[in-house]
Scaffold this motif. Structure first.
Motif, PDB file in Angstrom:
ATOM      1  N   ARG A 176       4.817  42.405  66.308  1.00  0.00           N
ATOM      2  CA  ARG A 176       5.793  41.732  65.446  1.00  0.00           C
ATOM      3  C   ARG A 176       7.174  41.674  66.095  1.00  0.00           C
ATOM      4  O   ARG A 176       7.944  40.746  65.833  1.00  0.00           O
ATOM      5  N   ARG A 177       7.484  42.645  66.914  1.00  0.00           N
ATOM      6  CA  ARG A 177       8.774  42.602  67.617  1.00  0.00           C
ATOM      7  C   ARG A 177       8.822  41.455  68.620  1.00  0.00           C
ATOM      8  O   ARG A 177       9.902  40.937  68.922  1.00  0.00           O
ATOM      9  N   ILE A 178       7.655  41.060  69.124  1.00  0.00           N
ATOM     10  CA  ILE A 178       7.584  39.930  70.051  1.00  0.00           C
ATOM     11  C   ILE A 178       7.467  38.608  69.297  1.00  0.00           C
ATOM     12  O   ILE A 178       8.100  37.608  69.657  1.00  0.00           O
ATOM     13  N   SER A 179       6.683  38.587  68.242  1.00  0.00           N
ATOM     14  CA  SER A 179       6.361  37.327  67.566  1.00  0.00           C
ATOM     15  C   SER A 179       7.598  36.628  67.000  1.00  0.00           C
ATOM     16  O   SER A 179       7.606  35.403  66.862  1.00  0.00           O
ATOM     17  N   LYS A 180       8.641  37.389  66.697  1.00  0.00           N
ATOM     18  CA  LYS A 180       9.840  36.771  66.119  1.00  0.00           C
ATOM     19  C   LYS A 180      10.527  35.820  67.092  1.00  0.00           C
ATOM     20  O   LYS A 180      11.327  34.969  66.686  1.00  0.00           O
ATOM     21  N   TYR A 181      10.215  35.951  68.384  1.00  0.00           N
ATOM     22  CA  TYR A 181      10.820  35.065  69.387  1.00  0.00           C
ATOM     23  C   TYR A 181      10.008  33.787  69.599  1.00  0.00           C
ATOM     24  O   TYR A 181      10.478  32.851  70.256  1.00  0.00           O
ATOM     25  N   ILE A 182       8.800  33.725  69.063  1.00  0.00           N
ATOM     26  CA  ILE A 182       7.904  32.608  69.364  1.00  0.00           C
ATOM     27  C   ILE A 182       8.169  31.478  68.371  1.00  0.00           C
ATOM     28  O   ILE A 182       7.485  31.314  67.358  1.00  0.00           O
ATOM     29  N   ASN A 183       9.186  30.697  68.676  1.00  0.00           N
ATOM     30  CA  ASN A 183       9.638  29.658  67.741  1.00  0.00           C
ATOM     31  C   ASN A 183       9.742  28.270  68.382  1.00  0.00           C
ATOM     32  O   ASN A 183      10.346  27.369  67.814  1.00  0.00           O
ATOM     33  N   SER A 184       9.172  28.108  69.568  1.00  0.00           N
ATOM     34  CA  SER A 184       9.190  26.790  70.212  1.00  0.00           C
ATOM     35  C   SER A 184       7.964  26.646  71.098  1.00  0.00           C
ATOM     36  O   SER A 184       7.328  27.637  71.488  1.00  0.00           O
ATOM     37  N   GLU A 185       7.630  25.406  71.416  1.00  0.00           N
ATOM     38  CA  GLU A 185       6.485  25.131  72.283  1.00  0.00           C
ATOM     39  C   GLU A 185       6.670  25.777  73.650  1.00  0.00           C
ATOM     40  O   GLU A 185       5.720  26.340  74.213  1.00  0.00           O
ATOM     41  N   GLU A 186       7.904  25.737  74.156  1.00  0.00           N
ATOM     42  CA  GLU A 186       8.166  26.258  75.498  1.00  0.00           C
ATOM     43  C   GLU A 186       7.956  27.763  75.574  1.00  0.00           C
ATOM     44  O   GLU A 186       7.317  28.278  76.504  1.00  0.00           O
ATOM     45  N   ILE A 187       8.470  28.485  74.590  1.00  0.00           N
ATOM     46  CA  ILE A 187       8.360  29.945  74.666  1.00  0.00           C
ATOM     47  C   ILE A 187       6.936  30.399  74.325  1.00  0.00           C
ATOM     48  O   ILE A 187       6.456  31.411  74.851  1.00  0.00           O
ATOM     49  N   PHE A 188       6.236  29.648  73.476  1.00  0.00           N
ATOM     50  CA  PHE A 188       4.829  29.970  73.228  1.00  0.00           C
ATOM     51  C   PHE A 188       4.024  29.770  74.500  1.00  0.00           C
ATOM     52  O   PHE A 188       3.135  30.569  74.822  1.00  0.00           O
ATOM     53  N   ASP A 189       4.324  28.719  75.242  1.00  0.00           N
ATOM     54  CA  ASP A 189       3.637  28.451  76.502  1.00  0.00           C
ATOM     55  C   ASP A 189       3.885  29.580  77.502  1.00  0.00           C
ATOM     56  O   ASP A 189       2.962  30.033  78.184  1.00  0.00           O
ATOM     57  N   ILE A 190       5.122  30.039  77.576  1.00  0.00           N
ATOM     58  CA  ILE A 190       5.455  31.157  78.461  1.00  0.00           C
ATOM     59  C   ILE A 190       4.666  32.400  78.075  1.00  0.00           C
ATOM     60  O   ILE A 190       4.123  33.107  78.932  1.00  0.00           O
ATOM     61  N   LEU A 191       4.590  32.677  76.783  1.00  0.00           N
ATOM     62  CA  LEU A 191       3.868  33.849  76.313  1.00  0.00           C
ATOM     63  C   LEU A 191       2.381  33.749  76.655  1.00  0.00           C
ATOM     64  O   LEU A 191       1.777  34.728  77.109  1.00  0.00           O
ATOM     65  N   TYR A 197     -22.250  24.539  69.630  1.00  0.00           N
ATOM     66  CA  TYR A 197     -20.929  24.692  69.013  1.00  0.00           C
ATOM     67  C   TYR A 197     -20.368  23.346  68.536  1.00  0.00           C
ATOM     68  O   TYR A 197     -19.164  23.207  68.314  1.00  0.00           O
ATOM     69  N   SER A 198     -21.244  22.371  68.317  1.00  0.00           N
ATOM     70  CA  SER A 198     -20.788  21.021  67.960  1.00  0.00           C
ATOM     71  C   SER A 198     -20.112  20.960  66.594  1.00  0.00           C
ATOM     72  O   SER A 198     -19.291  20.063  66.347  1.00  0.00           O
ATOM     73  N   ASN A 199     -20.419  21.888  65.705  1.00  0.00           N
ATOM     74  CA  ASN A 199     -19.782  21.887  64.380  1.00  0.00           C
ATOM     75  C   ASN A 199     -18.462  22.654  64.355  1.00  0.00           C
ATOM     76  O   ASN A 199     -17.780  22.661  63.320  1.00  0.00           O
ATOM     77  N   LEU A 200     -18.120  23.284  65.455  1.00  0.00           N
ATOM     78  CA  LEU A 200     -16.934  24.129  65.486  1.00  0.00           C
ATOM     79  C   LEU A 200     -15.732  23.388  66.042  1.00  0.00           C
ATOM     80  O   LEU A 200     -15.855  22.549  66.939  1.00  0.00           O
ATOM     81  N   MET A 201     -14.563  23.721  65.518  1.00  0.00           N
ATOM     82  CA  MET A 201     -13.311  23.170  66.028  1.00  0.00           C
ATOM     83  C   MET A 201     -12.874  24.012  67.231  1.00  0.00           C
ATOM     84  O   MET A 201     -12.757  25.234  67.136  1.00  0.00           O
ATOM     85  N   ILE A 202     -12.634  23.355  68.346  1.00  0.00           N
ATOM     86  CA  ILE A 202     -12.247  24.044  69.579  1.00  0.00           C
ATOM     87  C   ILE A 202     -10.757  23.838  69.808  1.00  0.00           C
ATOM     88  O   ILE A 202     -10.308  22.713  70.044  1.00  0.00           O
ATOM     89  N   ARG A 203      -9.990  24.926  69.722  1.00  0.00           N
ATOM     90  CA  ARG A 203      -8.535  24.853  69.819  1.00  0.00           C
ATOM     91  C   ARG A 203      -8.029  25.586  71.057  1.00  0.00           C
ATOM     92  O   ARG A 203      -8.269  26.778  71.230  1.00  0.00           O
ATOM     93  N   GLY A 204      -7.328  24.843  71.924  1.00  0.00           N
ATOM     94  CA  GLY A 204      -6.621  25.455  73.038  1.00  0.00           C
ATOM     95  C   GLY A 204      -5.146  25.577  72.702  1.00  0.00           C
ATOM     96  O   GLY A 204      -4.712  25.170  71.618  1.00  0.00           O
ATOM     97  N   ARG A 205      -4.377  26.122  73.619  1.00  0.00           N
ATOM     98  CA  ARG A 205      -2.968  26.348  73.284  1.00  0.00           C
ATOM     99  C   ARG A 205      -2.204  25.047  73.070  1.00  0.00           C
ATOM    100  O   ARG A 205      -1.245  25.022  72.301  1.00  0.00           O
ATOM    101  N   GLU A 206      -2.640  23.956  73.711  1.00  0.00           N
ATOM    102  CA  GLU A 206      -1.964  22.685  73.482  1.00  0.00           C
ATOM    103  C   GLU A 206      -2.152  22.216  72.038  1.00  0.00           C
ATOM    104  O   GLU A 206      -1.276  21.569  71.471  1.00  0.00           O
ATOM    105  N   THR A 222      -7.874  29.789  71.465  1.00  0.00           N
ATOM    106  CA  THR A 222      -7.509  30.610  72.608  1.00  0.00           C
ATOM    107  C   THR A 222      -6.129  30.236  73.117  1.00  0.00           C
ATOM    108  O   THR A 222      -5.619  29.151  72.829  1.00  0.00           O
ATOM    109  N   MET A 223      -5.527  31.138  73.886  1.00  0.00           N
ATOM    110  CA  MET A 223      -4.229  30.863  74.489  1.00  0.00           C
ATOM    111  C   MET A 223      -4.372  30.081  75.799  1.00  0.00           C
ATOM    112  O   MET A 223      -3.375  29.684  76.388  1.00  0.00           O
ATOM    113  N   GLU A 224      -5.594  29.874  76.250  1.00  0.00           N
ATOM    114  CA  GLU A 224      -5.843  29.022  77.399  1.00  0.00           C
ATOM    115  C   GLU A 224      -5.899  27.567  76.940  1.00  0.00           C
ATOM    116  O   GLU A 224      -5.893  27.269  75.741  1.00  0.00           O
TER     117      GLU A 224
END
Length: 246
Positions: A27-42, A229-238, A206-208
Motif C-alpha cells: 500500500r505504501r507503493i500503490s499510492k504512487y501508481i496514478n498514471s500509465e507511465e508510472i504503472f509501466d515503470i512498476l 482458454y477461449s472463454n477467458l479474458m486475457i489482460r496484459g498491462r496495456e 498480468t503485468m507483462e
C-alpha cells in the motif's frame, strides 16, 4: 463473507502479522501508481527484480535509466516512488518475501482500481476468495490427484446483477498453469449456466504484455492438449493501462 443474491464470496487468504506486513508495504507503493507511465515503470521493475541478489547488483543502473525516462516525460513523485520501492526491497529478508510482496502489490493495485466499480451498495467484492453460487463451491480438484494443484480461490472477484468480473492475476505470465485455467473455465461454465449477471468476464491478468501471456498459455496448452482458454479474458498491462489510466 460477502453475499448478494445467489453469489457468495468467502475470503480464504491468510490474515496474520506477516501478510499484514506485506500488504502494508504494498500500500505504501500503490499510492504512487496514478498514471500509465508510472504503472509501466512498476511493471517493468517487478518483472525484472525477482531476487534480493539481482536487486543489489542492478538496482542502481535501473534507477539511473528510470530517472532519465521520468525527466523526459515529467513523471511526478518518481523520486519518492523509487525510494519507497528501494526501501521495501532492502527490508525484505529473502527472495520469498520479495515474491510475496510483488504478487501482493499487483493485487492491491487491481483491488484499488476495481473498488469504485464493485465496492458499492448493490455490489460485492473480495480478494483471494472462494466463489459460491447457489450454495455450490467452485473448486477445481486436480485431475492428476496432486493436492497442491487443487484450486479453491480467485484473486479478484467483483459482482453485481449487471456486471461481474473474476480475475486470476500474476506478475509474470508463466505462473498461469493448467490448474488455474481449468479452475477459471469451471467458474465460467457454472456462472454462465446460473446466469448470475448480464455481463460476465472471467480471465487472467498480468503485468507483462498481452502477447507474452498468450504465448505462455499456448506453451501450457502444448503440454496439456485439452486446455482451452477461449472463454477467458486475457489482460496484459496495456489493457490495464487503457482501462484505468487513460
Amino acid at each position: 463473507m460477502s453475499c448478494l443474491g445467489n453469489v457468495e464470496l468467502q475470503v480464504l487468504d491468510k490474515n496474520n502479522e506477516y501478510t499484514r506486513m506485506i500488504e502494508n508495504r504494498a500500500r505504501r507503493i500503490s499510492k504512487y501508481i496514478n498514471s500509465e507511465e508510472i504503472f509501466d515503470i512498476l511493471c517493468i521493475f517487478l518483472l525484472k527484480f525477482r531476487s534480493k541478489e539481482y536487486f543489489e547488483a542492478c538496482f542502481r543502473e535501473w534507477l539511473e535509466k528510470t530517472q532519465e525516462y521520468a525527466e523526459i516525460f515529467d513523471i511526478e513523485n518518481i523520486e519518492s516512488f523509487c525510494e519507497e520501492i528501494s526501501d521495501t526491497y532492502n527490508k525484505s529478508r529473502n527472495d520469498e518475501e520479495i515474491n510475496d510482496f510483488r504478487g501482493k502489490l499487483f493485487e492491491v493495485i487491481m483491488k484499488e482500481k476495481y473498488a469504485p466499480i464493485y465496492c458499492k451498495r448493490d455490489s460485492i467484492m473480495e480478494c483471494g476468495c472462494k466463489v459460491i453460487i447457489d450454495k455450490t463451491e467452485i473448486i477445481y480438484e486436480d485431475i492428476y490427484h496432486n493436492i497442491d494443484c487443487t484450486k479453491k480461490t480467485v484473486d479478484i472477484a467483483g459482482y453485481n446483477s449487471k456486471d461481474a468480473e473474476f480475475y486470476e492475476i500474476k506478475v509474470g505470465p508463466k505462473n498461469f498453469k493448467y490448474n488455474i485455467i481449468l479452475y477459471l473455465n469451471k467458474l465460467f461454465d457454472f456462472a454462465s449456466e446460473k446466469k448470475i449477471t448480464q455481463n460476465l468476464i472471467i480471465g487472467c491478468a498480468t503485468m507483462e504484455k498481452r502477447a507474452s501471456l498468450i504465448q505462455s498459455l499456448e506453451t501450457e496448452k502444448k503440454k496439456y492438449d485439452f486446455l482451452n482458454y477461449s472463454n477467458l479474458m486475457i489482460r496484459g498491462r496495456e489493457d490495464i493501462e487503457k482501462r484505468f489510466f487513460s
